[in-house]
Motif scaffolding. Structure first.
Motif, short mmCIF file in Angstrom:
data_model
loop_
_atom_site.label_atom_id
_atom_site.label_comp_id
_atom_site.label_asym_id
_atom_site.label_seq_id
_atom_site.Cartn_x
_atom_site.Cartn_y
_atom_site.Cartn_z
N THR A 121 0.82 -1.22 0.00
CA THR A 121 0.00 0.00 0.00
C THR A 121 0.85 1.27 0.00
OG1 THR A 121 -0.06 0.03 2.43
CG2 THR A 121 -1.81 -1.18 1.30
N ARG A 122 2.16 1.12 0.04
CA ARG A 122 3.06 2.27 0.22
C ARG A 122 3.59 2.77 -1.11
NH1 ARG A 122 8.58 2.75 0.80
NH2 ARG A 122 8.81 0.49 0.73
N MET A 123 3.44 4.08 -1.37
CA MET A 123 4.06 4.70 -2.53
C MET A 123 5.56 4.79 -2.27
SD MET A 123 3.14 8.33 -4.39
CE MET A 123 3.74 9.36 -3.03
N ILE A 124 6.35 4.30 -3.22
CA ILE A 124 7.80 4.23 -3.01
C ILE A 124 8.45 5.59 -3.10
CG2 ILE A 124 9.94 3.29 -3.98
CD1 ILE A 124 8.30 0.81 -4.80
N ALA A 125 8.00 6.41 -4.04
CA ALA A 125 8.59 7.75 -4.22
C ALA A 125 7.60 8.62 -4.96
CB ALA A 125 9.91 7.66 -5.00
N ILE A 167 -1.60 8.37 -12.61
CA ILE A 167 -1.96 9.40 -11.62
C ILE A 167 -3.44 9.35 -11.22
CG2 ILE A 167 -2.07 11.89 -11.17
CD1 ILE A 167 0.77 10.65 -11.08
N PRO A 168 -4.41 9.32 -12.15
CA PRO A 168 -5.80 9.28 -11.68
C PRO A 168 -6.15 7.99 -10.98
CG PRO A 168 -5.70 9.09 -14.07
CD PRO A 168 -4.32 9.44 -13.61
N ASP A 169 -5.50 6.88 -11.39
CA ASP A 169 -5.74 5.62 -10.71
C ASP A 169 -5.16 5.63 -9.30
OD1 ASP A 169 -6.93 4.60 -13.04
OD2 ASP A 169 -5.00 3.91 -13.82
N LEU A 170 -4.06 6.36 -9.12
CA LEU A 170 -3.46 6.49 -7.79
C LEU A 170 -4.39 7.26 -6.85
CD1 LEU A 170 -0.92 6.21 -5.92
CD2 LEU A 170 -0.20 8.45 -6.82
N SER A 191 3.44 -2.86 -7.82
CA SER A 191 2.35 -2.31 -8.62
C SER A 191 2.73 -0.93 -9.14
CB SER A 191 1.04 -2.25 -7.84
OG SER A 191 1.14 -1.37 -6.73
N MET A 192 2.04 -0.53 -10.21
CA MET A 192 2.23 0.77 -10.84
C MET A 192 0.85 1.34 -11.11
SD MET A 192 1.88 2.39 -14.01
CE MET A 192 1.95 1.15 -15.29
#
Length: 479
Positions: free
Chosen positions: A91-95, A156-159, A152-153
């Motif tokens: 669930t963590r955004m890497i950067a 932007i709108p999906d994030l 996962s990738m």
């Protein structure tokens, strides 16, 4: 269907974002902003990034304002610019996501073409060769080892949608801009992904515009004051896909220009054009709503003007664009035309100096004043639009008799008039907020507030928003 309802559109552009409320019924359509905010990239030691956390904070604040104004809100949806993404581990955004104008992608282009030649890529994905396309960015990340911790990738709108709902999906129109969808099937191209050395696990489940992604997470609903049952809907999450929904085309012989930071110039088709001539002309086949194909060319857009204004402001001479445009309209012709798509214009920087440099190299008159810079830019954009429209018609076989300009550029009277002059076609300008309107309409259809085909939705737009018409004049020009 006789009752109108309200939905909220989160529309994130490359320079600003907004949250819009849209009220829609069978004979009703209106939109208005409840929040607007800047989208300013941040340069760090490793490159140019989007400040995605600040964007998300502003999205939540905008949705809070939307719920306050419309407590019976029916749904929410997010659209944004294309190609850029965040890598996640669990669930963590890497950067923070890289900005597509970052310079890191050149090695990714070379590495990708060493594995799959450009002509083979085009036959599979139908995309215009742009150095920042997602597959090239992913190749650059692979070379840097950045994909190793990622599972996962998300575009932007999906994030943003994931942070609202807790569900990871890939909306299909935006996924089509990655270069990793198979034009024949509309699904992820597993063979191409493997050939490029990318982990298949990066790519989320594909969903179509109009699908319900899920309800708000309880914590999000509490933060914005909304009921937890409030649905988040997938729309044409690539902003151009939503904008094209709201182009008030009432006949098939129309072309569109979605004019903003970028200008997307093309026609809507039922099938892609994958010919070698199309590849060499650098046209793209992107997914549209309801399975349509957006056959278009990306042209450098109002970025040239906005970056010039920023340059003058940094130098201590802030300029007023409406005044500059009014003065530019009075510059006597013929006016020189330069290549607005020259790669030197992609990165942020001193745009007037780059334009002067290119003009000097090509033996063209060099603009000496801000007024001349503005006129050179607008004239050159109109010429680029005219070339792209002529090619779109020739390559697709579709007749073009009317040009619709939507987005911010529809307010630029000089640009619209010069486009009419150079194409010899009538230009119909507006609506300005086409992206938000398209977002709203697909939500409204999913909520049962309106029904029917894209043509029915566009008919509602045409009845609601009166365009400004520009007819071609006979003028003297250099090219």
């Amino acid at each position: 269907m006789s009752v109108a309802g309200t939905v909220a559109a989160v529309d994130l552009g490359a320079s600003s974002g907004r949250v819009m409320l849209g009220r829609v019924g069978p004979n009703e359509l209106s939109v208005h902003p409840v929040a607007r905010f800047a989208n300013n990239p941040v340069r760090t030691i490793d490159g140019l990034h989007w400040d995605i956390l600040d964007l998300h904070r502003n999205v939540l604040a905008g949705l809070r304002a939307a719920v306050r104004e419309a407590p019976t809100l029916r749904s929410v949806a997010v659209d944004s610019w294309a190609v850029d993404y965040a890598l996640l581990s669990g669930t963590r955004m890497i950067a923070n996501p890289y900005h597509y104008r970052d310079e890191r992608t050149a090695d990714g282009v070379r590495a990708t073409h060493a594995l799959v030649p450009p002509e083979q890529l085009y036959a599979r994905n139908g995309l215009q060769l742009l150095p920042f396309n997602t597959l090239y960015q992913l190749a650059a990340d692979r070379l840097a080892g950045a994909l190793e911790p990622a599972d996962s990738m998300l575009l932007i709108p999906d994030l943003i949608t994931y942070w609202l709902t807790g569900r990871q999906v890939a909306e299909r129109t935006n996924a089509s801009t990655t270069g990793l969808l198979d034009q024949a099937t509309g699904d992820w191209d597993a063979d191409l992904i493997t050939r490029l050395g990318l982990p298949r696990t990066l790519f989320a489940e594909l969903v179509d515009p109009g699908s319900t992604v899920g309800p708000l997470l309880a914590g999000v609903a509490d933060e914005i004051g909304a009921p937890a049952r409030l649905e988040v809907v997938a729309v044409g999450s690539h902003d151009t896909a939503s904008a094209v929904v709201a182009v008030p085309m009432t006949s098939p012989d129309c072309a569109y220009i979605s004019s903003g930071t970028w200008s997307l110039v093309g026609v809507e088709l039922d099938q892609p054009v994958l010919s070698e001539a199309s590849r060499l002309a650098n046209f793209t086949n992107e997914g549209g709503v309801d399975g349509r194909v957006r056959f278009l060319r990306n042209v450098m857009g109002l970025w040239l003007l906005s970056e010039s204004l920023r340059t003058w402001e940094r130098a201590g001479t802030p300029s007023d664009l409406p005044a500059l445009l009014a003065a530019a309209a009075q510059v006597p012709g013929p006016v020189p035309v330069f290549d607005v798509d020259d790669p030197r214009f992609l990165a942020p920087g001193d745009m007037p100096a780059r334009i002067a440099e290119l003009c000097a190299e090509r033996g063209l008159p060099v603009p000496r004043t801000p007024v001349e810079v503005v006129r050179w830019i607008v004239e050159s954009l109109a010429a680029a639009y005219a070339r792209a429209l002529q090619q779109a018609g020739e390559l697709s076989g579709q007749a073009i008799r009317t040009v619709h300009v939507v987005g911010g550029g529809s307010q630029n009277a000089l640009l619209c008039q010069l486009t009419a002059d150079r194409t010899g076609l009538p230009v119909l300008a507006g609506p300005v907020e086409a992206t938000a309107i398209g977002n709203v309409l697909i939500q409204a259809r999913s909520q049962g507030l309106v029904s029917g085909s894209l043509e029915n939705l566009r008919s509602l737009v045409a009845r609601t928003f009166t365009p400004v018409r520009y007819d071609a004049r006979v003028v003297e020009r250099t090219t």
